[in-house]
Design an enzyme around this catalytic site. Structure first.
Site, PDB file in Angstrom:
ATOM      1  N   ASP A 149      43.940  35.691  34.562  1.00  0.00           N
ATOM      2  CA  ASP A 149      44.053  34.253  34.876  1.00  0.00           C
ATOM      3  C   ASP A 149      43.365  33.348  33.860  1.00  0.00           C
ATOM      4  O   ASP A 149      43.167  32.167  34.131  1.00  0.00           O
ATOM      5  CB  ASP A 149      43.453  34.029  36.281  1.00  0.00           C
ATOM      6  CG  ASP A 149      43.782  32.657  36.839  1.00  0.00           C
ATOM      7  OD1 ASP A 149      44.840  32.112  36.486  1.00  0.00           O
ATOM      8  OD2 ASP A 149      42.980  32.122  37.625  1.00  0.00           O
TER       9      ASP A 149
ATOM     10  N   ASP B 245      38.296  34.514  42.280  1.00  0.00           N
ATOM     11  CA  ASP B 245      37.623  33.617  41.348  1.00  0.00           C
ATOM     12  C   ASP B 245      36.144  33.573  41.703  1.00  0.00           C
ATOM     13  O   ASP B 245      35.783  33.337  42.861  1.00  0.00           O
ATOM     14  CB  ASP B 245      38.269  32.240  41.412  1.00  0.00           C
ATOM     15  CG  ASP B 245      39.683  32.284  40.833  1.00  0.00           C
ATOM     16  OD1 ASP B 245      39.799  32.507  39.626  1.00  0.00           O
ATOM     17  OD2 ASP B 245      40.658  32.138  41.602  1.00  0.00           O
TER      18      ASP B 245
ATOM     19  N   HIS C   4      42.604  38.995  43.079  1.00  0.00           N
ATOM     20  CA  HIS C   4      42.007  38.150  42.035  1.00  0.00           C
ATOM     21  C   HIS C   4      41.043  37.184  42.721  1.00  0.00           C
ATOM     22  O   HIS C   4      41.474  36.229  43.355  1.00  0.00           O
ATOM     23  CB  HIS C   4      43.096  37.401  41.281  1.00  0.00           C
ATOM     24  CG  HIS C   4      42.534  36.461  40.258  1.00  0.00           C
ATOM     25  ND1 HIS C   4      42.040  36.913  39.059  1.00  0.00           N
ATOM     26  CD2 HIS C   4      42.345  35.127  40.261  1.00  0.00           C
ATOM     27  CE1 HIS C   4      41.586  35.884  38.366  1.00  0.00           C
ATOM     28  NE2 HIS C   4      41.751  34.778  39.071  1.00  0.00           N
TER      29      HIS C   4
ATOM     30  N   HIS D 165      36.178  31.591  34.502  1.00  0.00           N
ATOM     31  CA  HIS D 165      37.288  30.724  34.089  1.00  0.00           C
ATOM     32  C   HIS D 165      37.591  29.536  35.014  1.00  0.00           C
ATOM     33  O   HIS D 165      38.617  28.864  34.804  1.00  0.00           O
ATOM     34  CB  HIS D 165      38.558  31.555  33.824  1.00  0.00           C
ATOM     35  CG  HIS D 165      39.145  32.241  35.028  1.00  0.00           C
ATOM     36  ND1 HIS D 165      38.981  33.580  35.273  1.00  0.00           N
ATOM     37  CD2 HIS D 165      39.896  31.784  36.029  1.00  0.00           C
ATOM     38  CE1 HIS D 165      39.617  33.901  36.384  1.00  0.00           C
ATOM     39  NE2 HIS D 165      40.186  32.829  36.874  1.00  0.00           N
TER      40      HIS D 165
HETATM   41 ZN   LIG Z   1      41.397  32.762  38.544  1.00  0.00          ZN
END
Ligand SMILES: [Zn+2]
Length: 1014
Positions: A374, A264, A262, A578
């Site tokens: 997320d 970001d 994951h 996000h």
């Molecule tokens: Zn995230």
């Protein structure tokens, strides 16, 4: 038999830690190291490889914050290692307890081709197997000194979050740069013992399997010579063969594991670093796919693929090949893993359009799952968008983070505001960074709420955010967990395979209706106001740019700016990631975002202006045309068209009020502002009804202390409400405008180190009180709200979301309602009694709360709506939101839901005036039913010249109407969001001469491809 369980378990722990793990690399020799430190931002690979090196040694400090160091390591394989497996071990100064969030490296061969990433839990580089004695070794490492922002003592304000404030103190010390012999038998023994030891700890102490494992482990430990682990590891492994071969129970939980990281797209690092994080992890994962034939990996976010394609073509070539082999799986079909609360209807749709189209164009893959592990909550508008994008599944893990209520299902049908149902899965492993630990696997099986009717769950496996993704150790453990007594059964599985199996086995899944509200991170609706306003402004300008450029293209033959709009959309979509739009990134990210939004605004204004000038004709023509980009007609100008400006009759008046303050009146609305500059009355003339609760004052600014227990930029904790200061003292309350066309009162206040000026305006012909608020904000850890106590009795209110609105209760009967103490609106909040309501509209803010009280004197109900304006958290950006801001809100007494929709659009899409020769510009399309709203008018992305029009039912009821085109129509075809012909429309769409008859269901959206004749 005596119970010696704890003794054997402690023995396993010590022997593994102190003897067996160190024996994985029984011999090593140091490598020589030299370094070049790039003077500023990262340089191209060729430049980094060619730069002159200086000596550096293990133990030396390196790496100013955000700097890049190019290391070169050289050495020779010792003759005595011939035939052995040799690896380089490169420890840049990692903290192995914190995979990701720190320094990282990417290893290159001398020819510049990438080898793999270097991460805290991934420090090895295979040199040779078998090795040739005397062979020279030469590798380069591009190492990024990303500082640690989220430390063991988290959420402390830090200046490290922006290169402009971070200083130049070295952040790391070279820990190890060695060539070493890799003993695979010992490495396998470590995994055997870890898997069995971790499984054993999860099993009941009164079950036989636990004791079988204990005795087998004891025999293995007995057979190891602690002075010769390498010589005895094979014997130890043979003691474990039998317990590892015992198969899982037929009823065992089935885990579909998928390799994942994951990453970001920006967060505690700037966007430019994500480009490199993705490249390092993708290099690791393509290498691991080559080494491990059963392993599968998934990566989401088309933007991240696009970054590797542009910046690291060598890595992208490997990714493309692995995708073609079906083993590197693009997931999610969105441009980024965006926030879903705040993006507008169109933006949410375009996340899927641009994401899915990238995967289709690059790989021929049409994703059917939305992948948002997320994201901080999911709107009731999202299911329909997923379906209209041609997808049918959703994965998220985030709702397990809710503070109060435990979600009742892991696999279920999620129903949106229009009735669309999406098959949804929440991985019960409760993490998107599974590492194949026994405790995680056992938790997933125990935690799974759909046992008895379903058996499958998903486990995204690997370190994200620069942790490097899945490790070979995780793959080794998964292989042992494939079919192991006492454990859930683990298989590598593509997301689509998992979803197909899970859907097939679950005949009658439970249904959850409405938004998936995350009971955490509620302050992400407010933090970093300028980033949020940049997003709103860009969304509105894109709507106008597409509308006017399409109109100009069809009417005047102007070139439609396909490429520019595509690039601008992708930039806006990226910033909806996000941690960007929610305001939870470091200062650097938000500083850049504000500059980027300013650039986009300038470019979009230029596109709009050029298109409108083309439509207006000769600028010497002397006619002032008013362009209306909103979806409803206003000032006698049709929606999507232009007409010559006609000054309306002005009948606004402002008069002094007895006892201080002013009365503003335009015949539609009569507003009383008191001597403190607060609204004590707002009467809608049509009904004669008062909107403000008796004795209460509206437009009241309220200041709360706001220091959450953790996650400062993300969270506001419920206790913030316990303390409040009403900002009632005014420095001045004066008349600001006194014309017949508009009247206004200006109010100035100061508090703490801050100042605020508000202008309350009533315009001729408008039932809206506009409130313009300018704040010079210099507070720390405070929450600023503006309150509207209304005399409305209701147990629910509507808040706009994508393609409609969702209702929320105004009470706190259960913990579920109480937990929603801060929620999201798009352009309006509406509350009503039968026959009469009030709307509050805004183009500026998202967060709000609604509460109710019963008055002591008259027993009536006061429903108070408060918009959230500003916060001032100090982590991760220590100066969040300091400085000047401007917000616009409006109070609309007597508003029905349709008025709320209309005024919501109107405040964000002001009229534009252009001088030209044309008498008017007829809209390309016109609708004859107010509840049917056009959300986009554009040319088709395929460049065919077709017009694409998206329409939705906005009131939550049935609507019949006709979309008339002002051009000859060859055909009208219902499409999905990607503008492909689509059979999924539930309402009626019938082409009808030069128009289309529409009958849409509540909140239904339909995309039409209109082909002009000729
Ligand atoms: Zn995230």
């Amino acid at each position: 038999m005596h119970d010696d369980r704890t003794l054997v378990e402690a023995r396993l722990k010590r022997v593994l830690e102190e003897r067996i793990r160190p024996a994985v690399y029984p011999e090593s020799v140091p490598l020589s190291v030299s370094v070049w430190t790039a003077p500023g931002e990262p340089v191209p690979v060729a430049e980094g490889l060619a730069a002159p090196r200086s000596p550096i040694a293990v133990g030396d400090a390196w790496g100013a914050p955000w700097g890049t160091s190019w290391f070169t390591v050289t050495g020779t394989v010792p003759e005595r290692w011939a035939g052995r497996t040799v690896e380089a071990l490169i420890d840049l100064g990692f903290d192995a307890n914190m995979p990701g969030f720190q320094c990282e490296g990417l290893v290159y061969r001398p020819d510049g081709s990438p080898v793999k990433g270097l991460n805290p839990q991934n420090q090895w580089v295979r040199i040779a197997a078998p090795a040739v004695g005397g062979e020279p070794v030469l590798l380069h490492v591009e190492a990024a000194a990303n500082p640690v922002i989220l430390d063991y003592h988290p959420f402390l304000p830090t200046e490290l979050g922006d290169k402009e404030t971070a200083g130049d103190k070295p952040q790391y010390r070279l820990e190890r740069m060695d060539l070493a012999v890799f003993d695979e038998t010992v490495w396998q023994l470590v995994l055997d013992l870890e898997v069995l030891g971790e499984l054993m700890a999860e099993l009941p102490a009164d079950g036989a399997r636990r004791w079988e494992l204990l005795r087998a482990i004891e025999r293995a430990l007995d057979s190891i010579d602690l002075q010769d682990v390498n010589g005895t590891a094979a014997a130890a492994r043979s003691c474990l063969t039998e317990v590892l071969a015992a198969p899982a129970a037929p009823s065992a939980h089935r885990i579909g594991a998928i390799g994942h990281a994951h990453i970001d797209s920006a967060w505690l690092w700037p966007l430019r670093e994500t480009v490199r994080k993705v490249a390092r992890t993708a290099a690791n994962m393509t290498a691991l796919l080559e080494d491990e034939p059963d392993f599968l990996y998934t990566m989401s976010q088309a933007q991240q693929f696009a970054w590797i394609k542009e910046h690291r073509p060598e890595v992208y070539a490997r990714v493309k090949k692995a995708v073609a082999d079906g083993r590197f799986v693009p997931a999610g079909g969105m441009w980024v893993e965006s926030d879903t609360n705040m993006p507008s209807s169109e933006a949410m749709a375009r996340q899927f359009v641009h994401g899915k189209r990238f995967f289709l164009d690059e790989f021929g893959i049409d994703n059917e799952e939305a992948w948002l592990p997320d994201t901080f909550g999911f709107t009731g508008g999202l299911p329909q968008i997923i379906r209209n994008a041609g997808s049918k599944w959703l994965l998220t893990q985030k709702i397990s983070w809710s503070q109060v209520n435990k979600f009742p299902h892991h696999t279920f049908l999620w129903e949106g505001i229009d009735g669309t149902r999406i098959f949804t899965h929440f991985p019960p492993v409760d993490t998107y960074n599974c590492s194949m630990k026994g405790s995680e696997i056992a938790h997933a099986a125990r935690n799974f709420k759909d046992k008895g009717v379903a058996r499958h769950s998903l486990a995204p496996t690997g370190w994200g955010d620069g942790g490097g993704g899945t490790t070979r150790e995780m793959v080794g453990k998964a292989a042992r967990l494939r079919d192991l007594e006492g454990s859930a059964a683990v298989r590598w599985e593509r997301p689509a395979e998992f979803f197909a199996k899970a859907e097939a086995e679950y005949r009658n899944p439970p249904v959850w209706v409405g938004e998936l509200y995350l009971e955490l991170h509620r302050a992400t609706l407010t933090s970093q106001a300028r980033t949020k306003q940049g997003n709103r402004r860009s969304e509105n300008l894109l709507r106008e740019a597409e509308l006017w450029c399409a109109t100009a293209a069809l009417r005047t033959g102007s070139a439609y700016p396909y490429e520019r709009l595509d690039r601008i959309w992708k930039t806006v979509l990226l910033h909806q990631f996000h941690d960007i739009l929610p305001g939870s990134s470091i200062a650097w990210v938000h500083r850049e975002a504000e500059a980027t939004y300013a650039g986009l605004a300038a470019e979009l204004e230029e596109l709009i202006d050029a298109a409108q000038r083309a439509l207006a004709g000769d600028p010497e023509g002397g006619r002032e045309l008013v362009f209306n980009g909103a979806p409803h007609g206003r000032s006698a100008v049709p929606a999507g068209g232009a007409a010559v400006a006609v000054p309306g009759p002005g009948d606004c008046a402002v008069t002094a009020r007895d006892g201080g303050g002013f009365v503003l009146d335009n015949g539609l609305l009569r507003v009383v502002v008191d001597g403190d500059g607060l609204v004590v009355s707002a009467v809608d003339a049509a009904s004669g009804r008062e909107a403000v609760a008796p004795g209460a004052r509206a437009n009241l600014l309220q200041l709360h202390p706001d220091f959450p227990n953790m996650w400062d930029a993300w969270d506001v904790d419920q206790f913030y409400r316990n303390t409040v200061t009403d900002l009632v003292g005014a420095d001045e309350v004066v008349v600001h405008a006194d014309g017949p066309a508009e009247v206004a009162v200006r109010v100035a206040r100061s508090f703490g180190s801050s100042a605020v000026t508000q202008t309350l305006t009533l315009r001729a012909g408008s039932g809206r009180l506009d409130i313009d608020t300018e704040v010079d904000w210099h507070e720390a850890e405070k929450f600023l709200k503006v309150a509207f106590p209304l005399d409305v009795h209701t147990d629910r209110y509507a808040a706009e979301t994508q393609f409609g609105h969702q209702f929320r209760p105004t009470h706190t009967n259960t913990s579920w309602e109480a937990a929603k103490f801060e929620a999201c609106n798009h352009r309006f909040v509406h509350l009503a009694e039968p026959g009469w309501g009030v709307a509050l509209v805004t183009p500026s803010t998202y967060g709000h709360d609604v509460t109710r009280a019963v008055r002591a004197d008259d027993g009536g109900t006061t429903t108070t709506v408060r918009f959230s304006l500003l916060r001032a958290p100090r982590f991760p950006d220590p100066r969040t939101d300091q400085g000047r801001h401007r917000f616009r809100h409006a109070l609309v007494p007597g508003a029905e839901i349709g008025d709320a929709v209309r005024e919501g659009y109107a405040v964000g899409l002001p009229e534009r005036r252009v001088t030209g020769s044309a008498e008017s510009v007829r809209p390309l399309v016109e609708l004859d039913q107010d509840a049917l709203v056009v959300s986009a008018v554009k040319l088709a992305d395929d460049g065919s010249g077709d017009l694409v029009v998206r329409v939705y039912e906005s009131a939550g009821g049935r609507a019949r109407g006709r979309l008339a085109t002002s051009f000859a129509l060859a055909s009208a075809v219902p499409c999905d969001l990607l503008e492909r012909p689509w059979e999924g429309t539930r309402g009626e769409v019938v082409a009808d001469g030069d128009g289309v008859r529409l009958a849409l269901r509540p909140f239904e959206l339909v995309t039409l491809r209109l082909t002009p004749a000729g």
